[in-house]
Design an enzyme around this catalytic site. Structure first.
Site, PDB file in Angstrom:
ATOM      1  N   SER A 143      10.076  12.329  -2.509  1.00 59.38           N
ATOM      2  CA  SER A 143      10.497  13.364  -3.448  1.00 59.38           C
ATOM      3  C   SER A 143      12.014  13.373  -3.435  1.00 59.38           C
ATOM      4  O   SER A 143      12.637  12.902  -2.470  1.00 59.38           O
ATOM      5  CB  SER A 143       9.963  14.725  -2.988  1.00 59.38           C
ATOM      6  OG  SER A 143      10.599  15.790  -3.671  1.00 59.38           O
TER       7      SER A 143
ATOM      8  N   TYR B 275       7.997  21.317   3.324  1.00 57.71           N
ATOM      9  CA  TYR B 275       7.995  20.281   2.289  1.00 57.71           C
ATOM     10  C   TYR B 275       9.250  19.421   2.395  1.00 57.71           C
ATOM     11  O   TYR B 275       9.177  18.187   2.431  1.00 57.71           O
ATOM     12  CB  TYR B 275       7.905  20.925   0.903  1.00 57.71           C
ATOM     13  CG  TYR B 275       7.680  19.934  -0.208  1.00 57.71           C
ATOM     14  CD1 TYR B 275       6.403  19.490  -0.520  1.00 57.71           C
ATOM     15  CD2 TYR B 275       8.746  19.434  -0.950  1.00 57.71           C
ATOM     16  CE1 TYR B 275       6.189  18.576  -1.544  1.00 57.71           C
ATOM     17  CE2 TYR B 275       8.545  18.518  -1.974  1.00 57.71           C
ATOM     18  CZ  TYR B 275       7.266  18.097  -2.272  1.00 57.71           C
ATOM     19  OH  TYR B 275       7.062  17.178  -3.284  1.00 57.71           O
TER      20      TYR B 275
END
Length: 259
Positions: free
Chosen positions: A139, A152
């Site tokens: 990401s 995350y």
């Protein structure tokens, strides 16, 4: 690497980026496409849409045994694995270090160990052949962090590091490695909004697929569907403290504190 006549395994393949790449690989002429996901019914739907060269497999990537079985079934059906796209991910919940250990552990498994277990299962055969491609979906948060969710951001950093290490260790042995680092993409995870991650626009899985295929052809390590991420990453490297100051301001805005 060209995808034509190759066999590709894609985790998280039932929707979003995974489904988009499964369909794109098929259009590129892949000999076999294995669509792996915890949601077997949706994975079957994607596989049916592709046709006879696709296989759906139920797989929970937080379990090494599931990944081993996925690899076994793919080899049983198609004989070999040329491309492994370790794509499955979870969003978790908003918050920081106060979030419970069980959530942190799950994020470590899905965004960290799943890539390790997959590499353990497929990289040796790629090295033996002198050819293969291993892709990791991280990401932009793995390069730049994210203020909304500590688990995350931290575990996506781990995903980047694993992909980087694989490239270092096996790049001269015929194993190509790329790391996909998008910001916001139209997936089930982003349906309810993405906070700061969506600042540069929400892309479709098809747009991401185009970037991935091009990165594979050029054998580039970073696949960046949002070009702004490259600029932010360069700024981070050039003046780390200034970048951290900017992120502190962004966090304060998110948390409603003083800026």
């Amino acid at each position: 690497m060209e995808i034509r006549d190759k066999v590709a395994v894609i985790t998280g393949g039932a929707s979003g980026i995974g489904a988009g790449l499964a369909e794109r690989f098929a259009r590129e002429g892949a000999r076999g496409v294995v669509v792996a996901d915890m949601n077997f019914e949706r994975a079957e739907g994607v596989a049916r849409g592709i046709g006879a060269q696709a296989l759906a497999v139920r797989c929970d990537v937080s379990r090494e045994a599931d990944i081993q079985e996925l690899v076994r079934l793919a080899r049983e059906r198609f004989g070999r694995i040329d491309i492994y796209f370790s794509n499955a991910g979870i969003l978790g919940r908003l918050g920081g270090v106060e979030l419970e250990d069980a959530l942190w552990e799950k994020m470590w498994q899905v965004h960290g160990m799943a890539h390790v277990w997959a590499a353990r299962a497929v990289v040796p055969e790629m090295v033996e052949r002198g050819e293969g491609y291993f892709l990791v979906t991280a990401s932009a948060a793995g390069l730049l962090n994210i203020v909304e969710s500590a688990p995350y951001g931290v575990t996506k950093h781990a995903a980047v590091a694993i992909a980087e290490w694989l490239r270092i260790a096996y790049g001269r042995k015929g194993v190509r490695v790329s790391c996909l680092c998008p910001q916001s993409v139209q997936t089930d995870m982003t349906r309810d909004g993405t906070g700061s991650a969506g600042i540069n626009g929400v892309l479709t899985p098809e747009q991401v697929g185009e970037v991935v295929v091009q990165a594979m052809r050029e054998e580039k390590f970073l696949a960046l569907p949002h070009p702004e991420v490259a600029k932010y990453f360069q700024a981070k490297g050039q003046d780390y403290d200034r970048w951290l100051g900017g992120m502190q301001k962004l966090y304060a805005q998110h948390a409603g504190g003083p800026t």
